[in-house]
Design an enzyme around this catalytic site. Sequence first.
Site, PDB file in Angstrom:
ATOM      1  N   SER A  61     -15.973  15.935   4.670  1.00  0.00           N
ATOM      2  CA  SER A  61     -16.541  17.217   4.443  1.00  0.00           C
ATOM      3  C   SER A  61     -15.471  18.366   4.937  1.00  0.00           C
ATOM      4  O   SER A  61     -15.828  19.422   4.739  1.00  0.00           O
ATOM      5  CB  SER A  61     -17.741  17.631   5.165  1.00  0.00           C
ATOM      6  OG  SER A  61     -18.887  17.455   4.413  1.00  0.00           O
ATOM      7  N   LYS A  64     -14.055  20.986   2.871  1.00  0.00           N
ATOM      8  CA  LYS A  64     -14.780  22.113   2.388  1.00  0.00           C
ATOM      9  C   LYS A  64     -14.117  23.362   2.818  1.00  0.00           C
ATOM     10  O   LYS A  64     -14.108  24.073   1.961  1.00  0.00           O
ATOM     11  CB  LYS A  64     -16.281  21.859   2.734  1.00  0.00           C
ATOM     12  CG  LYS A  64     -16.820  20.842   2.021  1.00  0.00           C
ATOM     13  CD  LYS A  64     -18.418  20.430   2.197  1.00  0.00           C
ATOM     14  CE  LYS A  64     -19.061  19.442   1.368  1.00  0.00           C
ATOM     15  NZ  LYS A  64     -20.088  18.490   2.091  1.00  0.00           N
ATOM     16  N   TYR A 189     -13.742  16.407  -6.203  1.00  0.00           N
ATOM     17  CA  TYR A 189     -14.483  16.273  -5.350  1.00  0.00           C
ATOM     18  C   TYR A 189     -14.273  15.140  -4.270  1.00  0.00           C
ATOM     19  O   TYR A 189     -14.101  15.079  -3.145  1.00  0.00           O
ATOM     20  CB  TYR A 189     -15.947  16.652  -5.421  1.00  0.00           C
ATOM     21  CG  TYR A 189     -16.895  16.685  -4.134  1.00  0.00           C
ATOM     22  CD1 TYR A 189     -16.843  17.682  -3.150  1.00  0.00           C
ATOM     23  CD2 TYR A 189     -17.616  15.532  -3.844  1.00  0.00           C
ATOM     24  CE1 TYR A 189     -17.542  17.645  -1.982  1.00  0.00           C
ATOM     25  CE2 TYR A 189     -18.286  15.410  -2.771  1.00  0.00           C
ATOM     26  CZ  TYR A 189     -18.415  16.346  -1.696  1.00  0.00           C
ATOM     27  OH  TYR A 189     -19.195  16.287  -0.582  1.00  0.00           O
ATOM     28  N   TYR A 241     -23.360  20.810   9.750  1.00  0.00           N
ATOM     29  CA  TYR A 241     -24.215  20.495   8.993  1.00  0.00           C
ATOM     30  C   TYR A 241     -25.393  21.384   9.448  1.00  0.00           C
ATOM     31  O   TYR A 241     -25.367  22.454   9.962  1.00  0.00           O
ATOM     32  CB  TYR A 241     -24.614  19.020   9.033  1.00  0.00           C
ATOM     33  CG  TYR A 241     -23.432  18.134   8.732  1.00  0.00           C
ATOM     34  CD1 TYR A 241     -23.081  18.343   7.512  1.00  0.00           C
ATOM     35  CD2 TYR A 241     -22.843  17.387   9.411  1.00  0.00           C
ATOM     36  CE1 TYR A 241     -21.879  17.501   6.935  1.00  0.00           C
ATOM     37  CE2 TYR A 241     -21.804  16.736   9.202  1.00  0.00           C
ATOM     38  CZ  TYR A 241     -21.197  16.747   7.974  1.00  0.00           C
ATOM     39  OH  TYR A 241     -20.035  15.881   7.490  1.00  0.00           O
ATOM     40  N   VAL A 259     -18.344  13.037   7.628  1.00  0.00           N
ATOM     41  CA  VAL A 259     -19.064  11.890   8.015  1.00  0.00           C
ATOM     42  C   VAL A 259     -18.133  10.784   8.412  1.00  0.00           C
ATOM     43  O   VAL A 259     -18.319   9.631   8.702  1.00  0.00           O
ATOM     44  CB  VAL A 259     -19.999  11.393   7.014  1.00  0.00           C
ATOM     45  CG1 VAL A 259     -21.028  12.149   6.868  1.00  0.00           C
ATOM     46  CG2 VAL A 259     -19.225  11.258   5.502  1.00  0.00           C
TER      47      VAL A 259
HETATM   48  N1  GLU Z   1     -17.945  12.633   0.771  1.00  0.00           N
HETATM   49  C1  GLU Z   1     -19.159  12.879   1.420  1.00  0.00           C
HETATM   50  C2  GLU Z   1     -20.186  13.142   0.507  1.00  0.00           C
HETATM   51  O1  GLU Z   1     -20.084  13.971  -0.273  1.00  0.00           O
HETATM   52  C3  GLU Z   1     -18.783  14.056   2.285  1.00  0.00           C
HETATM   53  C4  GLU Z   1     -19.955  14.222   3.133  1.00  0.00           C
HETATM   54  C5  GLU Z   1     -19.589  14.807   4.614  1.00  0.00           C
HETATM   55  O2  GLU Z   1     -18.550  14.576   5.057  1.00  0.00           O
HETATM   56  O3  GLU Z   1     -20.435  15.437   5.145  1.00  0.00           O
HETATM   57  O4  GLU Z   1     -21.367  12.618   0.477  1.00  0.00           O
END
Ligand code: GLU
Length: 305
Positions: A61, A64, A189, A241, A259
């Site tokens: 993430s 992002k 993505y 988060y 994650v």
């Molecule tokens: N590739 C992960 C997903 O989309 C990223 C999630 C994350 O790191 O929060 O589930």
Amino acid sequence: MDELLERLIESNRHYTTAGKLANYIPELAKANQNELGIYVVSSDGRTSFAGDCQKNFTIQSIIKPILLLLALMDNGEEMVRSHVGVEATGKPFDAINYTDQTLLSEHLNPMVNMGAILLCTLIKGQSYSEKFERLLELTRTLAGNPDITVNEAVYQSEKRTGSRNRALAFLLKSQGLLSDDVEEVLDCYFRGCSIQVNCKDLANIGFTFANRGRRPVSEERVFSARFAHYVNAVLMTCGMYDGAGDFAVRVGLPAKSGVGGGIMAISPTRMGIGIYSPGLDQKGNSLAGIHVLEDLSHTLYLSVF
Ligand code: GLU
């Protein structure tokens, strides 16, 4: 500083085994849970590090904020904001919120999956592979590391098992918010999440946001100060988060976790920080990583509050 970092790594290492590895992406469950590392890039040009800071892990993430930045650079603030809002959702990153509120652009957030999937459509490029190449190139530029590349095993693992992200993308499509081919958008993505970095890369990227768009040492400008303000503000409210509030109280810095176990933290005008430890807390944040950051923030008075 090196000494301080060594001390913080050692005093927090016991937290590494208290967390849980992400296993919903099977490849991530293969990480070594005992690892903990940190790298710091400071505004005086100095770098400091300790622990397992040379280990590679996938950015997940933490892509992002870079996706958001590229969308801003390509389209400007107004256009991005009309597609993906900035309000915190207070929900897990992959939550399907549709039952709670009508799905509108202003309810989408760039730091949760639905918003980030939509951001991929805003990146300029003739094809989704070109969009992705531009995202990878920006990541390399921000990190000052031309060797950054995709971890193919994690990418394949995510692509194979990403049903929930497919559900989120189809939900966007059903609402007329996404018009392109779902698999192509998700491919961009998934590849973005599978970019492999280390703590130094995250510290350099974080420093560029801390330094209002200028790279460390060379002071070369990559993006405008206004976009740094925008991304840092979004990270402060939604970067960790649905644990962003707790993190703001404990650490008080804009930050983004993934994650894969990485955290990129930004001390505006002072430093960029990259941390890695793959054991996660219940919200999906690196458990030991947050403890190290909390101690670092207290010791150096980093909280912006
Ligand atoms: N590739 C992960 C997903 O989309 C990223 C999630 C994350 O790191 O929060 O589930």
